[in-house]
Design a protein around this motif. Sequence first.
Motif, PDB file in Angstrom:
ATOM      1  N   ARG A 186      19.096   2.485  33.037  1.00 10.92           N
ATOM      2  CA  ARG A 186      17.753   2.807  33.542  1.00 10.92           C
ATOM      3  C   ARG A 186      17.341   1.939  34.725  1.00 10.92           C
ATOM      4  O   ARG A 186      16.337   2.220  35.379  1.00 10.92           O
ATOM      5  N   LYS A 259       8.738   8.884  20.886  1.00 16.08           N
ATOM      6  CA  LYS A 259       8.358  10.011  21.756  1.00 16.08           C
ATOM      7  C   LYS A 259       7.059  10.654  21.284  1.00 16.08           C
ATOM      8  O   LYS A 259       6.263  11.156  22.086  1.00 16.08           O
ATOM      9  N   ASN A 264       3.648  11.011  26.527  1.00 15.04           N
ATOM     10  CA  ASN A 264       3.082  10.973  27.885  1.00 15.04           C
ATOM     11  C   ASN A 264       3.076   9.573  28.500  1.00 15.04           C
ATOM     12  O   ASN A 264       2.315   9.296  29.428  1.00 15.04           O
ATOM     13  N   ILE A 265       3.895   8.681  27.953  1.00 15.05           N
ATOM     14  CA  ILE A 265       4.013   7.328  28.498  1.00 15.05           C
ATOM     15  C   ILE A 265       5.470   7.094  28.879  1.00 15.05           C
ATOM     16  O   ILE A 265       6.378   7.292  28.060  1.00 15.05           O
ATOM     17  N   ASN A 266       5.700   6.680  30.102  1.00 16.06           N
ATOM     18  CA  ASN A 266       7.049   6.370  30.566  1.00 16.06           C
ATOM     19  C   ASN A 266       7.391   4.960  30.103  1.00 16.06           C
ATOM     20  O   ASN A 266       7.026   3.970  30.746  1.00 16.06           O
ATOM     21  N   LEU A 267       8.071   4.872  28.975  1.00 17.99           N
ATOM     22  CA  LEU A 267       8.337   3.570  28.366  1.00 17.99           C
ATOM     23  C   LEU A 267       9.186   2.668  29.248  1.00 17.99           C
ATOM     24  O   LEU A 267       8.947   1.464  29.344  1.00 17.99           O
ATOM     25  N   ALA A 268      10.187   3.250  29.893  1.00 19.53           N
ATOM     26  CA  ALA A 268      11.061   2.451  30.752  1.00 19.53           C
ATOM     27  C   ALA A 268      10.271   1.835  31.901  1.00 19.53           C
ATOM     28  O   ALA A 268      10.420   0.651  32.217  1.00 19.53           O
ATOM     29  N   ALA A 269       9.425   2.637  32.520  1.00 18.47           N
ATOM     30  CA  ALA A 269       8.638   2.141  33.651  1.00 18.47           C
ATOM     31  C   ALA A 269       7.624   1.094  33.200  1.00 18.47           C
ATOM     32  O   ALA A 269       7.456   0.055  33.837  1.00 18.47           O
ATOM     33  N   GLU A 270       6.945   1.368  32.094  1.00 20.44           N
ATOM     34  CA  GLU A 270       5.890   0.468  31.624  1.00 20.44           C
ATOM     35  C   GLU A 270       6.446  -0.885  31.178  1.00 20.44           C
ATOM     36  O   GLU A 270       5.924  -1.934  31.543  1.00 20.44           O
TER      37      GLU A 270
END
Length: 299
Positions: A186, A259, A264-270
């Motif tokens: 990622r 999930k 609706n949350i981008n875990l990798a980005a956050e």
Amino acid sequence: MTIFQNFGITQELAIILCIDLAIAIVLLTAMRYLQGWSVKVNSTHELAERDNFAFGISTAGAVAGLGIVLTGAITGEAAQSYLTEAIGMSAYGIFGLVLIKFGRRLHDKVALNEIDKNALILKGNVSVAIVDATAAIATAIIIRAVLIWVEDLTIDTFIAIFSAFAISQLMLVLLTRMREKGYAKRNQNASMQQALAEGHTAVAIRHSGYMLAMALSFNAASHFIIFAPEAYLGNIMGWLLFSVIMLVALSLLQALVKKLVLANINLAAEVEQQHNIGIATVELAISVAIALILTSLMI
């Protein structure tokens, strides 16, 4: 002893409980100082003078871990004699302390092989300290499960304990490698260990959740594997098979529940790019919750 008898506690049991408590206090105190001795520093200086929060977190993990192990050594039942109780409690407690230290050593050299954990903690790296403390607690949870699983105090018992411990360490390393592979995929082949070395607390918290979940699920094995003192290979294969099944089940359930709960949350980005400690903590809670529920369903 009238007060104790009102609660169904005999004089003999009260003395045995006092023996267990005294030994536990001595071992917990030893663990605190052993933390400093193992890295050749004065623990009082690190904790109270330098105010090294990372060293404090690491020490807290070791002390908490030993406390967890000791709960597996204390049965609450009267032994044949006070000496037998003292020997048994001391033997299990010292063996547990050694396994925790040995497990941390393995975790340093194998799981966290790209960084110098002790040096980073002495420099105040809280992220690495969180992972280190969690590794100690996870190892302790596993050792406790094995102590409850075994019976008597023999050489075969200690061999069985060490066998299950070795399998658990293998699974924790495998888990770390799986998480590292996902992190690199990622993040343009970036190293998760280097992220921890650079102080990435969110990643440390999330990874801690996975380690605790793995340890908690390992606990369920003690209810399915029958303890056979001399069945060395059978014990190893039983723990290995069950732990692999639990790791796969945990991974699938954690992915599904995250999930849904964190939709609706981008875990990798956050977590990985924005260092969102709040989201990472929720992930930790989900991992632990899934492990507890899965383990409860299987007991």
